[in-house]
Design a protein around this motif. Structure first.
Motif, PDB file in Angstrom:
ATOM      1  N   SER A   1       0.834  -1.196   0.000  1.00 40.12           N
ATOM      2  CA  SER A   1       0.000   0.000   0.000  1.00 40.12           C
ATOM      3  C   SER A   1       0.874   1.254   0.000  1.00 40.12           C
ATOM      4  N   GLY A   2       0.220   2.401  -0.105  1.00 42.05           N
ATOM      5  CA  GLY A   2       0.910   3.675   0.078  1.00 42.05           C
ATOM      6  C   GLY A   2       1.137   4.438  -1.205  1.00 42.05           C
ATOM      7  N   ARG A   3       0.620   5.647  -1.245  1.00 40.60           N
ATOM      8  CA  ARG A   3       0.800   6.489  -2.425  1.00 40.60           C
ATOM      9  C   ARG A   3       2.265   6.833  -2.640  1.00 40.60           C
ATOM     10  N   GLU A   4       3.053   6.893  -1.548  1.00 39.61           N
ATOM     11  CA  GLU A   4       4.464   7.252  -1.663  1.00 39.61           C
ATOM     12  C   GLU A   4       5.343   6.081  -2.095  1.00 39.61           C
ATOM     13  N   ALA A   5       4.821   4.871  -2.005  1.00 39.36           N
ATOM     14  CA  ALA A   5       5.626   3.707  -2.366  1.00 39.36           C
ATOM     15  C   ALA A   5       5.891   3.683  -3.873  1.00 39.36           C
ATOM     16  N   ALA A   6       6.992   3.055  -4.250  1.00 39.35           N
ATOM     17  CA  ALA A   6       7.323   2.946  -5.670  1.00 39.35           C
ATOM     18  C   ALA A   6       6.225   2.192  -6.411  1.00 39.35           C
ATOM     19  N   GLU A   7       6.028   2.539  -7.683  1.00 39.79           N
ATOM     20  CA  GLU A   7       4.955   1.909  -8.461  1.00 39.79           C
ATOM     21  C   GLU A   7       5.175   0.407  -8.589  1.00 39.79           C
ATOM     22  N   MET A   8       6.436  -0.032  -8.551  1.00 36.45           N
ATOM     23  CA  MET A   8       6.701  -1.467  -8.616  1.00 36.45           C
ATOM     24  C   MET A   8       6.167  -2.190  -7.381  1.00 36.45           C
ATOM     25  N   CYS A   9       5.858  -1.439  -6.310  1.00 41.56           N
ATOM     26  CA  CYS A   9       5.330  -2.021  -5.073  1.00 41.56           C
ATOM     27  C   CYS A   9       3.804  -2.049  -5.073  1.00 41.56           C
ATOM     28  N   THR A  10       3.182  -1.033  -5.636  1.00 37.86           N
ATOM     29  CA  THR A  10       1.712  -0.910  -5.623  1.00 37.86           C
ATOM     30  C   THR A  10       1.074  -1.291  -6.950  1.00 37.86           C
ATOM     31  N   PHE A  11       1.890  -1.384  -8.014  1.00 36.20           N
ATOM     32  CA  PHE A  11       1.390  -1.658  -9.371  1.00 36.20           C
ATOM     33  C   PHE A  11       0.358  -0.613  -9.795  1.00 36.20           C
ATOM     34  N   GLY A  12       0.381   0.556  -9.140  1.00 31.29           N
ATOM     35  CA  GLY A  12      -0.577   1.600  -9.461  1.00 31.29           C
ATOM     36  C   GLY A  12      -2.003   1.250  -9.096  1.00 31.29           C
ATOM     37  N   ASP A  13      -2.185   0.234  -8.252  1.00 30.88           N
ATOM     38  CA  ASP A  13      -3.523  -0.220  -7.877  1.00 30.88           C
ATOM     39  C   ASP A  13      -4.221   0.828  -7.031  1.00 30.88           C
ATOM     40  N   ALA A  14      -5.448   1.188  -7.422  1.00 28.65           N
ATOM     41  CA  ALA A  14      -6.177   2.265  -6.750  1.00 28.65           C
ATOM     42  C   ALA A  14      -6.452   1.931  -5.289  1.00 28.65           C
ATOM     43  N   GLU A  15      -6.825   0.701  -5.000  1.00 26.22           N
ATOM     44  CA  GLU A  15      -7.098   0.308  -3.621  1.00 26.22           C
ATOM     45  C   GLU A  15      -5.830   0.382  -2.781  1.00 26.22           C
ATOM     46  N   ALA A  16      -4.713  -0.058  -3.348  1.00 29.52           N
ATOM     47  CA  ALA A  16      -3.457  -0.060  -2.605  1.00 29.52           C
ATOM     48  C   ALA A  16      -2.972   1.355  -2.300  1.00 29.52           C
ATOM     49  N   THR A  17      -3.125   2.253  -3.231  1.00 31.71           N
ATOM     50  CA  THR A  17      -2.615   3.609  -3.041  1.00 31.71           C
ATOM     51  C   THR A  17      -3.570   4.508  -2.274  1.00 31.71           C
ATOM     52  N   SER A  18      -4.754   4.000  -1.950  1.00 35.03           N
ATOM     53  CA  SER A  18      -5.744   4.834  -1.258  1.00 35.03           C
ATOM     54  C   SER A  18      -5.535   4.880   0.251  1.00 35.03           C
ATOM     55  N   GLY A  19      -4.659   4.056   0.789  1.00 34.65           N
ATOM     56  CA  GLY A  19      -4.439   4.034   2.235  1.00 34.65           C
ATOM     57  C   GLY A  19      -3.068   3.514   2.590  1.00 34.65           C
ATOM     58  N   LEU A  20      -2.935   3.072   3.841  1.00 33.80           N
ATOM     59  CA  LEU A  20      -1.655   2.555   4.338  1.00 33.80           C
ATOM     60  C   LEU A  20      -1.867   1.178   4.968  1.00 33.80           C
ATOM     61  N   ALA A  21      -2.630   0.343   4.281  1.00 30.03           N
ATOM     62  CA  ALA A  21      -2.936  -0.978   4.820  1.00 30.03           C
ATOM     63  C   ALA A  21      -1.668  -1.795   5.024  1.00 30.03           C
ATOM     64  N   PHE A  22      -1.664  -2.538   6.127  1.00 31.92           N
ATOM     65  CA  PHE A  22      -0.570  -3.432   6.496  1.00 31.92           C
ATOM     66  C   PHE A  22       0.733  -2.673   6.754  1.00 31.92           C
ATOM     67  N   ARG A  23       0.555  -1.505   7.325  1.00 32.02           N
ATOM     68  CA  ARG A  23       1.679  -0.686   7.805  1.00 32.02           C
ATOM     69  C   ARG A  23       1.291  -0.142   9.178  1.00 32.02           C
ATOM     70  N   GLY A  24       2.221  -0.153  10.108  1.00 33.62           N
ATOM     71  CA  GLY A  24       1.945   0.395  11.426  1.00 33.62           C
ATOM     72  C   GLY A  24       3.195   0.396  12.280  1.00 33.62           C
ATOM     73  N   ARG A  25       3.088   1.071  13.411  1.00 33.79           N
ATOM     74  CA  ARG A  25       4.220   1.146  14.324  1.00 33.79           C
ATOM     75  C   ARG A  25       3.698   1.179  15.750  1.00 33.79           C
ATOM     76  N   GLN A  26       4.579   0.763  16.679  1.00 32.59           N
ATOM     77  CA  GLN A  26       4.250   0.766  18.097  1.00 32.59           C
ATOM     78  C   GLN A  26       5.514   0.920  18.918  1.00 32.59           C
ATOM     79  N   LEU A  27       5.332   1.278  20.194  1.00 34.12           N
ATOM     80  CA  LEU A  27       6.419   1.282  21.161  1.00 34.12           C
ATOM     81  C   LEU A  27       6.342   0.009  21.990  1.00 34.12           C
ATOM     82  N   THR A  28       7.475  -0.610  22.252  1.00 33.98           N
ATOM     83  CA  THR A  28       7.493  -1.827  23.048  1.00 33.98           C
ATOM     84  C   THR A  28       7.233  -1.520  24.515  1.00 33.98           C
ATOM     85  N   ASP A  29       6.674  -2.523  25.227  1.00 32.55           N
ATOM     86  CA  ASP A  29       6.395  -2.365  26.648  1.00 32.55           C
ATOM     87  C   ASP A  29       7.625  -2.697  27.485  1.00 32.55           C
ATOM     88  N   ALA A  30       7.458  -2.811  28.791  1.00 33.91           N
ATOM     89  CA  ALA A  30       8.586  -3.053  29.692  1.00 33.91           C
ATOM     90  C   ALA A  30       9.256  -4.398  29.435  1.00 33.91           C
TER      91      ALA A  30
END
Length: 258
Positions: free
Chosen positions: A130-159
């Motif tokens: 996903s991701g509009r900023e990703a290279a076209e070889m990653c999204t294939f220009g797919d409208a659904e893929a470039t419309s959001g940031l699916a399967f991307r995320g971040r978190q802080l680890t706990d103790a």
């Protein structure tokens, strides 16, 4: 105290965990196994919508993790900036529900790393990033893929150095074996960029039988043919657990050399 037996590379090891039997029913565990007696029909389809995050049991990690430094690997052309902090990264997209949990430790002595900022990204069930900023070889220009940031995320680890994401089993794309990218920062400093992989036997089950991955041709690259996977990939492959209710759980311990 309930003792459970884990299957680790074909050998059984014991692990202890506090579990209330009335809350968490018996779980079926296979860790780094080369064969799985699972079927695709054992798992949910359609993504994470039907998964109650708060009802999932705590991730099960190896009782004695490998205190080794996880090897750095390429960032790749599919990374994007400004990824949101969140647990469910699927954005409603289909796929076999996957709870992905990491434990980050100091490689020298296995001390947990608290407040490490871990970012993950991987493809959808079709093998598209996903991701509009990703290279076209990653999204294939797919409208659904470039419309959001699916399967991307971040978190802080706990103790305990742990962080968990709710996602879906990634699809394959030509030339690569299935994998999840990760990037780890501590105190704003990038300490590791790497990739984590899946057991081929499990991918065969998912791609061959699960309805969300049906209709695609057979994948062209397995772990032993991937040019980017480390020669000794044992510490880069997730451990797996089949949770009651049809969710797959994947865990990995990541060792930081710095």
């Amino acid at each position: 105290m309930k003792r459970r037996t884990l299957v680790l590379g074909g050998a059984a090891i014991a692990a202890s965990s506090v579990i209330a039997a009335a809350i968490w029913p018996r779980r079926h565990v296979a860790i780094a196994a080369r064969t799985f007696d699972w079927k695709a029909s054992d798992f949910l389809s359609g993504g994470t919508e039907a998964v109650a995050w708060e009802a999932l049991p705590e991730p099960l990690f190896r009782a004695r993790p490998n205190c080794v430094a996880t090897l750095a690997q390429t960032l790749g052309p599919c990374h994007v900036n400004n990824v949101p902090a969140r647990q469910d990264v699927s954005e409603g997209r289909p796929g076999l529900p996957l709870r992905l949990a990491v434990r980050i430790v100091h490689a020298g002595d296995c001390r947990p790393v608290e407040k490490a900022d871990i970012e993950i990204w991987h493809t959808d069930h079709r093998g598209i990033y996903s991701g509009r900023e990703a290279a076209e070889m990653c999204t294939f220009g797919d409208a659904e893929a470039t419309s959001g940031l699916a399967f991307r995320g971040r978190q802080l680890t706990d103790a305990q150095g742990r962080a968990s994401f709710l996602t879906a089993y990634p699809g394959w794309y030509s030339g690569r074996t299935p994998h999840v990218h990760c990037r780890i920062l501590v105190d704003g400093r990038e300490l590791l960029v790497s990739q984590i992989y899946f057991d081929d036997a499990l991918s065969d089950i998912v791609y061959g039988e699960h309805p969300d991955y049906a209709g695609r041709p057979a994948r062209d690259t397995r772990n032993d043919a991937d040019n980017l996977i480390p020669d000794d990939a044992a510490d880069h492959i997730f451990d797996f657990e089949k949770l009651d209710g049809g969710v797959l759980s994947a865990t990995i311990t990541i060792g930081l050399a710095a």
